[in-house]
Design a protein around this motif. Sequence first.
Motif, PDB file in Angstrom:
ATOM      1  N   VAL A  66      -2.717 -41.486-109.093  1.00 11.05           N
ATOM      2  CA  VAL A  66      -1.722 -41.193-108.102  1.00 11.05           C
ATOM      3  C   VAL A  66      -1.683 -41.907-106.663  1.00 11.05           C
ATOM      4  CG1 VAL A  66      -3.329 -39.302-106.958  1.00 11.05           C
ATOM      5  CG2 VAL A  66      -0.614 -39.006-107.170  1.00 11.05           C
ATOM      6  N   GLY A  67      -2.994 -42.452-106.595  1.00 11.46           N
ATOM      7  CA  GLY A  67      -3.017 -43.349-105.599  1.00 11.46           C
ATOM      8  C   GLY A  67      -4.282 -42.766-104.512  1.00 11.46           C
ATOM      9  N   LYS A  68      -5.201 -42.040-104.930  1.00  9.48           N
ATOM     10  CA  LYS A  68      -6.113 -41.497-104.037  1.00  9.48           C
ATOM     11  C   LYS A  68      -6.874 -42.388-103.325  1.00  9.48           C
ATOM     12  CE  LYS A  68      -7.860 -39.067-107.098  1.00  9.48           C
ATOM     13  NZ  LYS A  68      -6.853 -39.271-108.092  1.00  9.48           N
ATOM     14  N   SER A  69      -7.522 -43.324-104.111  1.00  5.23           N
ATOM     15  CA  SER A  69      -8.361 -44.357-103.313  1.00  5.23           C
ATOM     16  C   SER A  69      -7.493 -45.406-102.459  1.00  5.23           C
ATOM     17  CB  SER A  69      -9.158 -45.165-104.262  1.00  5.23           C
ATOM     18  OG  SER A  69      -8.450 -45.848-105.435  1.00  5.23           O
ATOM     19  N   THR A  70      -6.116 -45.802-102.872  1.00  6.34           N
ATOM     20  CA  THR A  70      -5.578 -46.305-101.785  1.00  6.34           C
ATOM     21  C   THR A  70      -5.308 -45.700-100.582  1.00  6.34           C
ATOM     22  OG1 THR A  70      -4.672 -47.371-104.004  1.00  6.34           O
ATOM     23  CG2 THR A  70      -3.559 -47.819-101.872  1.00  6.34           C
ATOM     24  N   PHE A  71      -4.878 -44.532-100.988  1.00  8.38           N
ATOM     25  CA  PHE A  71      -4.346 -43.491 -99.768  1.00  8.38           C
ATOM     26  C   PHE A  71      -5.624 -43.413 -98.952  1.00  8.38           C
ATOM     27  CE2 PHE A  71      -4.093 -39.457 -97.491  1.00  8.38           C
ATOM     28  CZ  PHE A  71      -2.940 -39.564 -97.106  1.00  8.38           C
ATOM     29  N   ILE A  72      -6.789 -43.139 -99.265  1.00  7.27           N
ATOM     30  CA  ILE A  72      -8.004 -42.794 -98.506  1.00  7.27           C
ATOM     31  C   ILE A  72      -8.334 -44.063 -97.768  1.00  7.27           C
ATOM     32  CG2 ILE A  72     -10.413 -42.054 -98.508  1.00  7.27           C
ATOM     33  CD1 ILE A  72      -9.535 -40.195-100.825  1.00  7.27           C
ATOM     34  N   ASP A  73      -8.430 -45.115 -98.573  1.00  4.35           N
ATOM     35  CA  ASP A  73      -8.931 -46.393 -97.783  1.00  4.35           C
ATOM     36  C   ASP A  73      -7.713 -46.458 -96.556  1.00  4.35           C
ATOM     37  OD1 ASP A  73     -10.590 -48.665 -97.936  1.00  4.35           O
ATOM     38  OD2 ASP A  73      -8.805 -49.773 -98.929  1.00  4.35           O
ATOM     39  N   THR A  80     -10.889 -44.772 -88.472  1.00  2.00           N
ATOM     40  CA  THR A  80     -11.922 -45.500 -87.825  1.00  2.00           C
ATOM     41  C   THR A  80     -11.280 -46.452 -86.805  1.00  2.00           C
ATOM     42  OG1 THR A  80     -12.169 -47.355 -89.404  1.00  2.00           O
ATOM     43  CG2 THR A  80     -13.385 -45.333 -89.915  1.00  2.00           C
ATOM     44  N   ALA A  81     -10.393 -46.756 -86.796  1.00  2.00           N
ATOM     45  CA  ALA A  81      -9.692 -47.738 -86.051  1.00  2.00           C
ATOM     46  C   ALA A  81      -9.312 -47.090 -84.656  1.00  2.00           C
ATOM     47  CB  ALA A  81      -8.353 -48.371 -86.332  1.00  2.00           C
ATOM     48  N   ALA A  82      -9.040 -45.469 -84.866  1.00  5.05           N
ATOM     49  CA  ALA A  82      -9.048 -44.660 -83.750  1.00  5.05           C
ATOM     50  C   ALA A  82     -10.378 -44.007 -83.125  1.00  5.05           C
ATOM     51  CB  ALA A  82      -8.031 -43.538 -83.991  1.00  5.05           C
ATOM     52  N   GLY A  83     -11.170 -44.419 -83.627  1.00  5.78           N
ATOM     53  CA  GLY A  83     -12.611 -44.039 -83.012  1.00  5.78           C
ATOM     54  C   GLY A  83     -13.354 -43.002 -83.713  1.00  5.78           C
ATOM     55  N   HIS A  84     -12.811 -42.622 -84.937  1.00  9.08           N
ATOM     56  CA  HIS A  84     -13.686 -41.664 -85.874  1.00  9.08           C
ATOM     57  C   HIS A  84     -14.486 -42.316 -86.673  1.00  9.08           C
ATOM     58  CE1 HIS A  84     -10.737 -38.231 -84.977  1.00  9.08           C
ATOM     59  NE2 HIS A  84      -9.956 -39.003 -84.768  1.00  9.08           N
ATOM     60  N   ARG A  85     -15.418 -41.378 -87.034  1.00 10.09           N
ATOM     61  CA  ARG A  85     -16.503 -41.827 -88.211  1.00 10.09           C
ATOM     62  C   ARG A  85     -16.117 -40.977 -89.595  1.00 10.09           C
ATOM     63  NH1 ARG A  85     -21.699 -41.338 -87.245  1.00 10.09           N
ATOM     64  NH2 ARG A  85     -22.291 -43.263 -88.033  1.00 10.09           N
ATOM     65  N   VAL A  86     -15.825 -41.566 -90.497  1.00  8.06           N
ATOM     66  CA  VAL A  86     -15.217 -41.053 -91.722  1.00  8.06           C
ATOM     67  C   VAL A  86     -16.303 -41.198 -93.094  1.00  8.06           C
ATOM     68  CG1 VAL A  86     -13.425 -41.275 -93.429  1.00  8.06           C
ATOM     69  CG2 VAL A  86     -12.965 -41.741 -90.943  1.00  8.06           C
ATOM     70  N   GLY A 104     -15.700 -43.424-110.275  1.00  9.61           N
ATOM     71  CA  GLY A 104     -17.048 -44.259-110.071  1.00  9.61           C
ATOM     72  C   GLY A 104     -16.755 -45.567-109.662  1.00  9.61           C
ATOM     73  N   ASP A 105     -15.707 -46.184-110.072  1.00 10.82           N
ATOM     74  CA  ASP A 105     -15.012 -47.637-109.903  1.00 10.82           C
ATOM     75  C   ASP A 105     -15.629 -48.125-108.421  1.00 10.82           C
ATOM     76  OD1 ASP A 105     -14.214 -50.048-109.915  1.00 10.82           O
ATOM     77  OD2 ASP A 105     -12.388 -49.678-110.393  1.00 10.82           O
ATOM     78  N   LYS A 106     -16.551 -49.189-108.461  1.00 14.57           N
ATOM     79  CA  LYS A 106     -16.916 -49.694-107.359  1.00 14.57           C
ATOM     80  C   LYS A 106     -16.188 -50.320-106.505  1.00 14.57           C
ATOM     81  CE  LYS A 106     -22.035 -49.609-107.987  1.00 14.57           C
ATOM     82  NZ  LYS A 106     -21.974 -49.228-109.402  1.00 14.57           N
ATOM     83  N   THR A 107     -15.029 -50.946-107.099  1.00 19.87           N
ATOM     84  CA  THR A 107     -14.137 -51.621-106.378  1.00 19.87           C
ATOM     85  C   THR A 107     -13.199 -50.717-105.461  1.00 19.87           C
ATOM     86  OG1 THR A 107     -12.750 -51.834-107.935  1.00 19.87           O
ATOM     87  CG2 THR A 107     -14.166 -53.772-107.889  1.00 19.87           C
ATOM     88  N   ARG A 111     -11.779 -51.680 -98.158  1.00 19.23           N
ATOM     89  CA  ARG A 111     -11.794 -51.754 -96.810  1.00 19.23           C
ATOM     90  C   ARG A 111     -12.805 -50.709 -96.037  1.00 19.23           C
ATOM     91  NH1 ARG A 111      -6.240 -51.048 -93.827  1.00 19.23           N
ATOM     92  NH2 ARG A 111      -5.656 -50.086 -95.740  1.00 19.23           N
ATOM     93  N   LEU A 112     -12.785 -49.486 -96.740  1.00 19.39           N
ATOM     94  CA  LEU A 112     -13.617 -48.504 -96.068  1.00 19.39           C
ATOM     95  C   LEU A 112     -14.985 -48.861 -96.445  1.00 19.39           C
ATOM     96  CD1 LEU A 112     -12.340 -44.666 -96.282  1.00 19.39           C
ATOM     97  CD2 LEU A 112     -12.733 -46.416 -94.246  1.00 19.39           C
ATOM     98  N   ALA A 113     -15.251 -49.133 -97.598  1.00 20.31           N
ATOM     99  CA  ALA A 113     -16.619 -49.421 -98.204  1.00 20.31           C
ATOM    100  C   ALA A 113     -17.423 -50.418 -97.260  1.00 20.31           C
ATOM    101  CB  ALA A 113     -16.584 -49.905 -99.596  1.00 20.31           C
ATOM    102  N   ALA A 114     -16.565 -51.599 -96.700  1.00 16.99           N
ATOM    103  CA  ALA A 114     -17.204 -52.470 -95.699  1.00 16.99           C
ATOM    104  C   ALA A 114     -17.079 -51.987 -94.283  1.00 16.99           C
ATOM    105  CB  ALA A 114     -16.234 -53.868 -95.943  1.00 16.99           C
ATOM    106  N   ASP A 115     -16.665 -50.883 -94.147  1.00 18.56           N
ATOM    107  CA  ASP A 115     -16.243 -50.458 -92.645  1.00 18.56           C
ATOM    108  C   ASP A 115     -17.721 -49.847 -92.118  1.00 18.56           C
ATOM    109  OD1 ASP A 115     -15.318 -48.984 -90.273  1.00 18.56           O
ATOM    110  OD2 ASP A 115     -13.503 -48.776 -91.127  1.00 18.56           O
ATOM    111  N   PRO A 116     -18.320 -50.245 -90.895  1.00 21.03           N
ATOM    112  CA  PRO A 116     -19.474 -49.918 -90.518  1.00 21.03           C
ATOM    113  C   PRO A 116     -19.423 -48.218 -89.973  1.00 21.03           C
ATOM    114  CG  PRO A 116     -18.754 -51.566 -88.887  1.00 21.03           C
ATOM    115  CD  PRO A 116     -17.774 -51.650 -90.108  1.00 21.03           C
TER     116      PRO A 116
END
Length: 332
Positions: A66-73, A80-86, A104-107, A111-116
């Motif tokens: 359905v596009g969950k990971s794309t949407f959540i990304d 996070t750009a607006a200052g939240h921590r997610v 479980g797919d690591k890919t 973007r979020l996975a690399a976001d501090p």
Amino acid sequence: MARAPLDLEAMAAGVRARTPAWVARAITLVESTRADHQAEAQQLLTMLTPDAGRSHRIGISGVPGVGKSTFIDALGSDLTAAGHRVAVLAVDPSSTRSRGSILGDKTRMARLAADPAAYVRPSPTAGTLGGVAKATREAIVVVEAAGYDIVIVETVGVGQSETTVADMVDTFLLLALARTGDQLQGIKKGILEIADVIAVNKADGPHEADAKRAARELAGALRLIGGSPAAWTTPVLTCSGAAGTGVAEVWAQLTAHRKTLEENGDLTRRRNDQQISWMWAMARDAVLSRFLADSDVRSAAGTAEQQIRDGSLTPAQAVERLLAAYGRLDPR
Ligand code: GDP
């Protein structure tokens, strides 16, 4: 394997100091099903609880693809750009059955996975849905104590996982897809009742008109069901996680829902009710596993199964025998 007792004070301090490695270790501890780890995990949670509870807990569900990971990304990166921590946690019941985990797919969520300012954690993979849900509820406490102010719990629409997740969050978002012919295909009636916000995803390019039509039909179906509480009418929107369109509008509805809960005093009530139903769910699991592991029950079951096969005992009579066998040596 035995190991030295953990320094739980250090772990709690590391979590509060927002050190990702400590957050990861703390979640690994709450996910462990070993009795000694569980005892440590409960102590850790007691230390962290005063710092928890301040996030907006959001459940996001939808069928695979359905596009969950794309949407959540997309949503998470905007936040996070607006200052939240997610923090993003997952409840994937398929991961408990086989290694073929759906989420479980690591890919996923590159973007979020690399976001501090974000923390992405895959679903725990051991145990039953009840066990995974328990670990995830406890992981929510850990990430909240680590200062994540938005906690997203993602799940697929498999079995009971949606209601399980709805029961641990403040706001539940269902992502749906437009389908020509039968717009409600693949959406269970039960999930329409627990959704606080619905978004028809992939509303882009040639699919946009279909998505808008599906959203109108879903809104109509919801009016017939009339599931939402009086203070909140479940909105049905369209969005495209891939194009990023409509994502801000979905976020506005998620925050509006949370604000409505707060204003009515329903947020505290909802969370307290969730804690109490969690207590009963754990009590049921604990009683059942003790019952099934009990040696007297197991030996009575051997006889009872044979008698059921012979036709000399009904299943209902057999249950009475098992309960009697379990009760015989009480208290144990
Ligand atoms: P998930 O299984 O629900 O997490 O879905 P994914 O996010 O992995 O997406 C599944 C597929 O749909 C992938 O091929 C994506 O590229 C595609 N996809 C995801 N979001 C959108 C969208 O908003 N529009 C379109 N057209 N495709 C999308």
